[in-house]
Design a protein around this motif. Structure first.
Motif, short mmCIF file in Angstrom:
data_model
loop_
_atom_site.label_atom_id
_atom_site.label_comp_id
_atom_site.label_asym_id
_atom_site.label_seq_id
_atom_site.Cartn_x
_atom_site.Cartn_y
_atom_site.Cartn_z
N LEU A 17 4.22 -4.41 -5.90
CA LEU A 17 4.79 -5.25 -4.90
C LEU A 17 5.36 -4.30 -3.53
CD1 LEU A 17 5.08 -8.30 -3.98
CD2 LEU A 17 7.53 -7.83 -4.25
N TYR A 18 6.05 -3.54 -3.80
CA TYR A 18 6.67 -2.81 -2.78
C TYR A 18 5.61 -1.95 -2.13
CZ TYR A 18 11.86 -3.05 -3.06
OH TYR A 18 13.17 -3.48 -2.75
N HIS A 19 4.51 -1.29 -2.90
CA HIS A 19 3.37 -0.79 -2.19
C HIS A 19 2.67 -1.68 -1.27
CE1 HIS A 19 -0.49 1.39 -2.21
NE2 HIS A 19 -0.95 0.35 -2.00
N GLU A 20 2.37 -2.80 -1.64
CA GLU A 20 1.61 -3.84 -0.91
C GLU A 20 2.47 -4.27 0.34
OE1 GLU A 20 -1.34 -4.44 -1.22
OE2 GLU A 20 -1.40 -3.37 -3.00
N LEU A 75 2.17 0.76 6.54
CA LEU A 75 1.96 1.86 6.02
C LEU A 75 0.58 1.99 5.55
CD1 LEU A 75 5.30 2.99 4.20
CD2 LEU A 75 4.26 3.95 6.52
N ASN A 76 -0.41 3.08 5.79
CA ASN A 76 -1.59 3.32 5.44
C ASN A 76 -1.61 4.07 4.02
OD1 ASN A 76 -3.40 2.07 7.24
ND2 ASN A 76 -2.54 3.87 8.72
N ASP A 121 10.47 6.83 -5.63
CA ASP A 121 9.34 6.78 -4.64
C ASP A 121 9.64 5.69 -3.48
OD1 ASP A 121 7.89 8.51 -6.46
OD2 ASP A 121 6.70 7.03 -7.32
N LYS A 122 10.39 4.94 -3.73
CA LYS A 122 10.88 3.75 -2.89
C LYS A 122 11.60 4.42 -1.84
CE LYS A 122 14.71 1.56 -3.47
NZ LYS A 122 15.61 1.49 -2.14
N ASP A 123 12.74 5.32 -2.40
CA ASP A 123 13.57 5.99 -1.40
C ASP A 123 12.81 6.78 -0.51
OD1 ASP A 123 15.55 4.73 -2.52
OD2 ASP A 123 16.46 6.61 -3.84
N TYR A 124 11.76 7.64 -1.11
CA TYR A 124 10.79 8.54 -0.12
C TYR A 124 10.20 7.79 1.00
CZ TYR A 124 7.69 12.35 1.27
OH TYR A 124 6.99 12.94 1.90
N GLY A 143 4.33 8.90 0.80
CA GLY A 143 4.73 9.24 -0.46
C GLY A 143 3.78 8.59 -1.47
N LYS A 144 4.15 8.81 -2.74
CA LYS A 144 3.52 8.38 -3.96
C LYS A 144 3.39 6.82 -3.86
CE LYS A 144 2.05 8.81 -8.57
NZ LYS A 144 0.75 8.19 -8.54
N MET A 145 4.39 6.10 -3.47
CA MET A 145 4.28 4.68 -3.50
C MET A 145 3.02 4.08 -2.81
SD MET A 145 7.36 1.88 -3.24
CE MET A 145 7.94 2.19 -4.89
N MET A 146 2.60 5.00 -1.75
CA MET A 146 1.66 4.32 -0.95
C MET A 146 0.24 5.02 -1.40
SD MET A 146 2.81 1.85 0.55
CE MET A 146 1.15 1.92 1.28
N PHE A 147 0.39 5.50 -2.74
CA PHE A 147 -0.98 6.16 -2.88
C PHE A 147 -2.23 4.98 -3.32
CE2 PHE A 147 -3.55 7.96 -6.82
CZ PHE A 147 -4.03 8.83 -6.08
#
Length: 132
Positions: free
Chosen positions: A85-88, A96-97, A121-124, A102-106
């Motif tokens: 959910l945080y990624h989406e 963000l693309n 990963d959220k903090d980054y 960082g990793k959360m947006m892989f």
């Protein structure tokens, strides 16, 4: 770390997508990330072809449109649900693309995640956005 204002992340029903989105928005505000006024919030369970969830409101700052595959969601751990959910919402709210933040947006969720990984990963990702 689990609490944002009065809400606790682990107490939110992970089948209440709008409550999860609201937690994300509150988390952004707590992290000093400006969130635009949201006029449309659509978070629905719909069958998706090969994805756990997809964001459809990227670069449309007054709308959040998230679709979640119900079967994939049901089979994911609570940590993975929050991670996805945080990624989406990284796409939909933070614009963000893949490859930014960082990793959360892989590009894909390659496995299950721990709470420590979620928060790191959220903090980054949030730090990346705050520095833009």
């Amino acid at each position: 770390s689990y609490n944002i204002s009065e809400n606790s992340l682990v107490k939110i029903n992970v089948y209440d997508l709008k409550a999860m989105v609201q937690f994300f928005l509150d988390d952004c505000k707590r992290s000093n990330i400006e969130v635009p006024e949201i006029e449309t919030l659509s978070a629905t369970f719909e069958p998706l072809d090969g994805a756990i969830a997809l964001a459809y409101g990227m670069n449309n700052d007054d709308s959040i449109i998230i679709k979640v595959d119900p079967m994939s969601w049901a089979n994911a751990s609570i940590q993975k649900k929050w991670y996805i959910l945080y990624h989406e919402l990284g796409h939909d709210v933070l614009n963000l693309n893949h490859g930014e933040g960082g990793k959360m947006m892989f590009n894909f969720a390659d496995r299950e995640y721990s709470w420590d990984e979620f928060y790191q990963d959220k903090d980054y990702m949030f730090s990346f956005v705050a520095e833009r």
